[in-house]
Design a protein around this motif. Structure first.
Motif, PDB file in Angstrom:
ATOM      1  N   ALA A 294       0.853  -1.188   0.000  1.00 16.38           N
ATOM      2  CA  ALA A 294       0.000   0.000   0.000  1.00 16.38           C
ATOM      3  C   ALA A 294       0.885   1.231   0.000  1.00 16.38           C
ATOM      4  O   ALA A 294       1.832   1.326   0.783  1.00 16.38           O
ATOM      5  N   VAL A 295       0.575   2.188  -0.868  1.00 17.71           N
ATOM      6  CA  VAL A 295       1.344   3.426  -0.990  1.00 17.71           C
ATOM      7  C   VAL A 295       0.392   4.600  -0.765  1.00 17.71           C
ATOM      8  O   VAL A 295      -0.668   4.689  -1.399  1.00 17.71           O
ATOM      9  N   TYR A 296       0.785   5.497   0.136  1.00 18.19           N
ATOM     10  CA  TYR A 296      -0.060   6.632   0.506  1.00 18.19           C
ATOM     11  C   TYR A 296       0.480   7.909  -0.108  1.00 18.19           C
ATOM     12  O   TYR A 296       1.622   8.304   0.161  1.00 18.19           O
ATOM     13  N   ASP A 297      -0.330   8.543  -0.931  1.00 12.84           N
ATOM     14  CA  ASP A 297       0.105   9.733  -1.667  1.00 12.84           C
ATOM     15  C   ASP A 297       0.600  10.833  -0.745  1.00 12.84           C
ATOM     16  O   ASP A 297       1.561  11.537  -1.061  1.00 12.84           O
ATOM     17  N   GLN A 298      -0.049  11.013   0.408  1.00 11.48           N
ATOM     18  CA  GLN A 298       0.319  12.079   1.336  1.00 11.48           C
ATOM     19  C   GLN A 298       1.181  11.566   2.493  1.00 11.48           C
ATOM     20  O   GLN A 298       1.448  12.303   3.438  1.00 11.48           O
ATOM     21  N   GLY A 299       1.621  10.323   2.418  1.00 12.68           N
ATOM     22  CA  GLY A 299       2.325   9.712   3.540  1.00 12.68           C
ATOM     23  C   GLY A 299       3.808  10.014   3.577  1.00 12.68           C
ATOM     24  O   GLY A 299       4.465  10.186   2.538  1.00 12.68           O
TER      25      GLY A 299
END
Length: 347
Positions: A294-299
């Protein structure tokens, strides 16, 4: 040849003493586990290892009148951090029926010798001890491993190799790795490798602090970062020999990535700045197909403590409930590398 003058003898002795002190100062200091002297134990506030070392421990569990415990999470913190890193995570999990155990890994937090590297084998053995004790306390409940950064590297190393003598394989019900530290030595620049090689062999005791010029942003939660800067249990100056130990652990973890057993969930933020992009992409390319990413754009690096941390925590709870279901946030559909011609956010 005339004997040395009395005036010259003290200077010679001082020079000899200085040389001996310099030689003594060039020895790295570690704190590996010792021989087994007792049965391991889990108390309300600590884990006691077979070699008699007490590791401070925290527990967040559902309230007695709340939801029943449906699973147990054993959480490992990152480098220079300690178990308090999971305060928000533990409370969130408890509200959703999960009990979370987190301990100060040897050499960190409120442990007796903070800042002294314990060796990768010792960290792995401590994880096996903690997992066995937690399982014993909660028989029949599924056990999940959660590792942040260095904690993820410890878990990767432990899952890939044989258990220490006297321990059963970990075999968790599932594994969650948040920004696992996989910056292996081969991914370092020539200058970085050379600087570490020289400093480790000359000044292993030297404490380093990250220069302000680097402007590394581990999270967008500024208030949380300010709290860490004031927390006396968060290590601010890192010994050179601890850096060398961490690099050895990360190299071991990177090599273990292809053997990560499913079910597993690996999380990264697209604004990751603590671990370079190249070793992350190398690790993601080596992940087994059945591992969810899982990759979080704002992470950022501290995903669980970022401003969007609750989004990440909801995904974790959902995944523990059903590893085959889509994540509520849709982060499992996001690639870490953006298409050509675009730049990573925050870079």
């Amino acid at each position: 040849m005339a004997p040395p003058s009395r005036a010259g003898r003290p200077r010679a002795r001082i020079a000899l003493l200085a040389a001996l002190l310099l030689a003594a100062g060039c020895s790295a200091t570690f704190q590996p586990r010792g021989p087994m002297v007792r049965a391991p134990d889990l108390t309300a506030e600590r884990i006691v290892t077979p070699d008699g070392v007490a590791l401070p421990m925290r527990l967040w569990a559902p309230e007695p009148d709340g939801p029943p415990i449906r699973a147990v999470v054993l959480a490992l913190h990152g480098f220079n951090d300690y178990s308090n890193a999971f305060e928000g995570t533990g409370r969130f999990f408890a509200a959703h029926g999960l009990a979370t155990y987190a301990y100060d890994q040897r050499g960190f937090g409120a442990h007796d010798r903070p800042g002294i590297w314990p060796t990768a084998d010792t960290l792995v053995a401590d994880l096996h001890t903690a997992a066995a004790l937690v399982r014993r306390r909660h028989p029949g409940l599924p056990l999940y491993l959660l590792g942040e950064s260095m904690g993820g590297a410890v878990i990767l190393s432990a899952l890939a190799g044989p258990p220490p003598p006297g321990f059963e394989p970990l075999e968790p019900a599932g594994t969650i790795l948040s920004a696992p530290a996989v910056w292996d030595r081969d991914s370092m620049t020539t200058l970085q490798r050379a600087a570490l090689w020289v400093s480790y062999r000359t000044v292993p005791w030297l404490r380093l602090t990250a220069p302000r010029e680097l402007k590394i942003k581990p999270s967008d939660n500024i208030e949380m970062l300010r709290g860490l800067s004031r927390d006396p249990l968060v290590i601010k100056g890192t010994r050179v020999d601890a850096v060398e130990g961490l690099v050895r652990l990360m190299s071991r973890a990177a090599a273990a990535v292809p053997r990560l057993p499913a079910p597993a969930l690996v999380l990264y933020g697209r604004n990751e700045q603590v671990i370079p992009r190249a070793p992350i992409e190398k690790a993601l390319a080596a992940m087994p197909r059945r591992v969810h990413v899982a990759v979080y754009d704002q992470g950022y690096h501290m995903l669980m403590r970022d401003l969007q941390g609750e989004t990440v925590l909801r995904d974790m709870v959902s995944w523990i409930g059903d590893p085959s279901a889509p994540l509520p946030s849709g982060a499992h559909r996001q690639p870490f590398s953006e298409p050509a011609g675009t730049e990573m956010a925050g870079r």
